[in-house]
Structure formats: C-alpha cells, structure tokens
Design a protein around this motif. Structure first.
Motif, PDB file in Angstrom:
ATOM      1  N   PHE A 119     -16.986  -3.731   0.098  1.00 18.67           N
ATOM      2  CA  PHE A 119     -16.069  -4.399   0.017  1.00 18.67           C
ATOM      3  C   PHE A 119     -16.228  -5.649   1.097  1.00 18.67           C
ATOM      4  O   PHE A 119     -16.781  -4.758   2.792  1.00 18.67           O
ATOM      5  N   GLU A 120     -15.958  -6.741   1.245  1.00 23.22           N
ATOM      6  CA  GLU A 120     -15.951  -7.642   2.526  1.00 23.22           C
ATOM      7  C   GLU A 120     -14.879  -7.985   2.476  1.00 23.22           C
ATOM      8  O   GLU A 120     -13.987  -7.146   1.850  1.00 23.22           O
ATOM      9  N   LYS A 121     -14.380  -8.311   3.817  1.00 25.19           N
ATOM     10  CA  LYS A 121     -13.384  -7.489   4.216  1.00 25.19           C
ATOM     11  C   LYS A 121     -11.947  -8.752   3.847  1.00 25.19           C
ATOM     12  O   LYS A 121     -11.058  -8.773   3.742  1.00 25.19           O
ATOM     13  N   THR A 122     -12.560  -9.934   3.620  1.00 26.50           N
ATOM     14  CA  THR A 122     -11.915 -10.740   2.476  1.00 26.50           C
ATOM     15  C   THR A 122     -11.487 -10.287   1.598  1.00 26.50           C
ATOM     16  O   THR A 122     -10.336 -10.929   1.166  1.00 26.50           O
ATOM     17  N   GLU A 123     -12.179  -9.608   0.953  1.00 25.65           N
ATOM     18  CA  GLU A 123     -11.244  -8.816  -0.341  1.00 25.65           C
ATOM     19  C   GLU A 123     -10.206  -7.654   0.027  1.00 25.65           C
ATOM     20  O   GLU A 123      -9.401  -7.555  -1.054  1.00 25.65           O
ATOM     21  N   GLU A 132      -8.656  -7.394   3.183  1.00 24.50           N
ATOM     22  CA  GLU A 132      -7.245  -7.814   4.535  1.00 24.50           C
ATOM     23  C   GLU A 132      -6.363  -8.012   3.796  1.00 24.50           C
ATOM     24  O   GLU A 132      -5.870  -7.571   5.536  1.00 24.50           O
ATOM     25  N   PRO A 170     -12.486  -2.042   5.250  1.00 25.95           N
ATOM     26  CA  PRO A 170     -12.638  -3.084   6.668  1.00 25.95           C
ATOM     27  C   PRO A 170     -11.348  -3.977   6.219  1.00 25.95           C
ATOM     28  O   PRO A 170     -11.155  -4.894   7.097  1.00 25.95           O
TER      29      PRO A 170
END
Length: 171
Positions: free
Chosen positions: A90-94, A96, A115
């Motif tokens: 996962f991207e951090k923005t997904e 956070e 993340p």
C-alpha cells in the motif's frame, strides 16, 4: 518472546490502546471480519465511516478498500510471516489514517511492511508484564476477528455490530 524483543522499538515508539480506553463510550462500532457475510454485506458499510468506528482484521483490508471503505483500525496478532502480504503493498496515502492495532508478537516484517500508523495492543500474556511498559492489555483469544471485537469493547463502543464474523457456510 523473541518477536516481542525484536519489536521493542515498535512498543516504545507507538501509542498503546490504553490511551483510548472508553474514549468511544456509547458510540457504535462495526467489526468487519472476513467471512461469507462480509462478502454479501460489505456494500452496506459505504458511508458509515463517519457514523461508526470500523475495526477490521488485517485480512479484510483489501476487500474493504476495493469498495472505497476505510476501516479506522486493523487488528493483527498472528506470528506468521504470511500476515505481511495482507498489509503490504500500500502507498502511505492509502492507509495514512488506518491504524494497525497490533499485538507485538507479530513478525517484525509485518510492522516494517505497513506504511500506516500503529497502535500497540497487548494480548494477556505475562511476558508483556515483564516489560513494565503499559500499553493496555486485552483478553484476546485466537483470532484477529475476536481481537477486533475486544478492541471495540475496550474502547466502550455500543452497540458492536458484526459483519463477516460468522461461521456460516454457503451452499
């Protein structure tokens, strides 16, 4: 005990569930576990993120995100490395704003691969008492779904609605 010691930095650096005891008293919660009724009813969760606390085992993360539902807390307690696949990629923005509520007996790689933010949840094991670092201890049994329910109860949620926390079988 080995995993706990390898996770000491996670234990020390992250807040504990004890900071949230009864902070959601009287607020509704939804435990969104994997199971036949999650697949059948997950669409009902859309739009409830601001009306109820959504707590889900780590295995529910991808199915929920796939329909645009973000749980507030993920629970994880398994010591095996395959759990890493459930929370990685996962991207951090997904993620956070999705806390990983983890019992620090999980493999260190699980922490390293997620993340998003974390919150420590001790399971009723005496070795957490040895640390003398209070993070909150819950009487969790054998599943991340049970852990999700125990977290909601500890936070004071009422009612606690179960979706997917079933042992039903389809035809």
């Amino acid at each position: 005990v080995e995993n706990m010691l390898l996770n000491l930095n996670e234990i020390v650096e992250n807040p504990g569930i004890n900071l949230l005891k009864d902070k959601f008293k009287g607020k509704p919660a939804i435990v969104a576990s994997t199971g036949p009724s999650l697949d059948k009813n997950k669409h009902l969760l859309k739009g409830l993120e601001d009306k109820a606390l959504i707590v889900a085992p780590e295995a529910s993360l991808r199915p929920l995100l796939s329909i645009g539902v973000k749980p507030h807390i993920l629970t994880t307690m398994e010591r095996t490395i395959p759990v890493k696949d459930l929370v990685s990629g996962f991207e951090k923005t997904e993620v956070e704003d999705i806390y990983l509520g983890a019992c620090p007996v999980i493999d260190r790689e699980v922490f390293e691969s997620y993340p998003g933010p974390r919150i420590i949840v001790y399971r009723s094991f005496d070795h957490f008492k040895w640390l003398a670092i209070d993070k909150g201890m819950l009487n969790i049994k054998t599943s991340a779904g049970n852990m999700a329910f125990k977290v909601c109860d500890y936070l004071g949620c009422n009612p606690i609605i179960l979706i997917g926390q079933d042992l039903s079988f389809s035809s």
